[in-house]
Design a protein around this motif. Structure first.
Motif, PDB file in Angstrom:
ATOM      1  N   LYS A  80     -29.054  56.235   1.821  1.00 39.65           N
ATOM      2  CA  LYS A  80     -29.218  57.665   1.572  1.00 39.65           C
ATOM      3  C   LYS A  80     -30.584  57.950   0.973  1.00 39.65           C
ATOM      4  O   LYS A  80     -31.163  57.120   0.279  1.00 39.65           O
ATOM      5  CB  LYS A  80     -28.122  58.157   0.640  1.00 39.65           C
ATOM      6  N   GLU A  81     -31.050  59.164   1.221  1.00 39.94           N
ATOM      7  CA  GLU A  81     -32.378  59.568   0.760  1.00 39.94           C
ATOM      8  C   GLU A  81     -32.517  59.447  -0.755  1.00 39.94           C
ATOM      9  O   GLU A  81     -33.556  59.031  -1.253  1.00 39.94           O
ATOM     10  CB  GLU A  81     -32.652  61.012   1.190  1.00 39.94           C
ATOM     11  N   GLU A  82     -31.469  59.811  -1.496  1.00 38.73           N
ATOM     12  CA  GLU A  82     -31.568  59.754  -2.958  1.00 38.73           C
ATOM     13  C   GLU A  82     -31.676  58.325  -3.482  1.00 38.73           C
ATOM     14  O   GLU A  82     -32.137  58.100  -4.601  1.00 38.73           O
ATOM     15  CB  GLU A  82     -30.409  60.490  -3.638  1.00 38.73           C
ATOM     16  N   ILE A  84     -33.430  55.987  -1.672  1.00 40.09           N
ATOM     17  CA  ILE A  84     -34.742  55.537  -1.186  1.00 40.09           C
ATOM     18  C   ILE A  84     -35.879  56.122  -2.019  1.00 40.09           C
ATOM     19  O   ILE A  84     -36.870  55.454  -2.290  1.00 40.09           O
ATOM     20  CB  ILE A  84     -34.914  55.891   0.305  1.00 40.09           C
ATOM     21  N   ARG A  85     -35.721  57.357  -2.444  1.00 44.27           N
ATOM     22  CA  ARG A  85     -36.790  58.063  -3.158  1.00 44.27           C
ATOM     23  C   ARG A  85     -37.326  57.286  -4.369  1.00 44.27           C
ATOM     24  O   ARG A  85     -38.539  57.171  -4.525  1.00 44.27           O
ATOM     25  CB  ARG A  85     -36.311  59.452  -3.565  1.00 44.27           C
ATOM     26  N   PRO A  86     -36.477  56.705  -5.250  1.00 49.86           N
ATOM     27  CA  PRO A  86     -37.033  55.973  -6.401  1.00 49.86           C
ATOM     28  C   PRO A  86     -37.753  54.670  -6.031  1.00 49.86           C
ATOM     29  O   PRO A  86     -38.498  54.121  -6.837  1.00 49.86           O
ATOM     30  CB  PRO A  86     -35.813  55.650  -7.268  1.00 49.86           C
ATOM     31  N   ILE A  88     -39.943  54.357  -3.530  1.00 54.00           N
ATOM     32  CA  ILE A  88     -41.256  54.635  -2.922  1.00 54.00           C
ATOM     33  C   ILE A  88     -42.424  54.106  -3.748  1.00 54.00           C
ATOM     34  O   ILE A  88     -43.324  53.474  -3.192  1.00 54.00           O
ATOM     35  CB  ILE A  88     -41.393  56.138  -2.593  1.00 54.00           C
TER      36      ILE A  88
END
Length: 114
Positions: A80-82, A84-86, A88
């Motif tokens: 999920k995107e949430e 993956i975001r941390p 980056i």
């Protein structure tokens, strides 16, 4: 100063793969190789695995090259995107190292991943 154009670079991905610490294998299906995950990609710790797979994008020999490329794409696809975001900020350096190699094949793969 390290000259990236003449120095061979062995990624952490290759070291860990050769040691058996990455839960993947090559699945040969006809003329196309695929990844067989020993643990589902959405169950892995992204904070460790995605940066590790990104270090493998500089590999030029198979099977580590194909596993790193397909692994990066599948880790992003199946999470999920949430989550993956941390991660980056942790993948910036491996991607930068790959781009600094200025190898056309590596740069193309990294640009597709981005």
């Amino acid at each position: 100063k390290l000259d990236w154009t003449t120095t061979s670079y062995i990624s952490d991905f290759k070291k860990y793969y050769d040691r058996g610490d990455i839960p993947i294998t090559v699945m040969h299906s006809g003329s196309i190789n695929k990844i067989k995950w020993c643990v589902a990609p959405d169950k892995l710790d992204l904070m460790k695995m995605l940066p590790l797979f990104c270090t493998g994008l500089v590999e030029k020999s198979d099977p580590t090259r194909i596993l790193a490329i397909m692994g990066c794409f599948e880790l992003v696809e199946f999470n999920k995107e949430e989550l993956i975001r941390p991660v980056i900020p942790l993948i910036i350096m491996p991607l930068k190292i790959g781009l600094n190699l200025r190898d056309e094949q590596i740069v193309i793969v990294i640009c597709k991943f981005l």
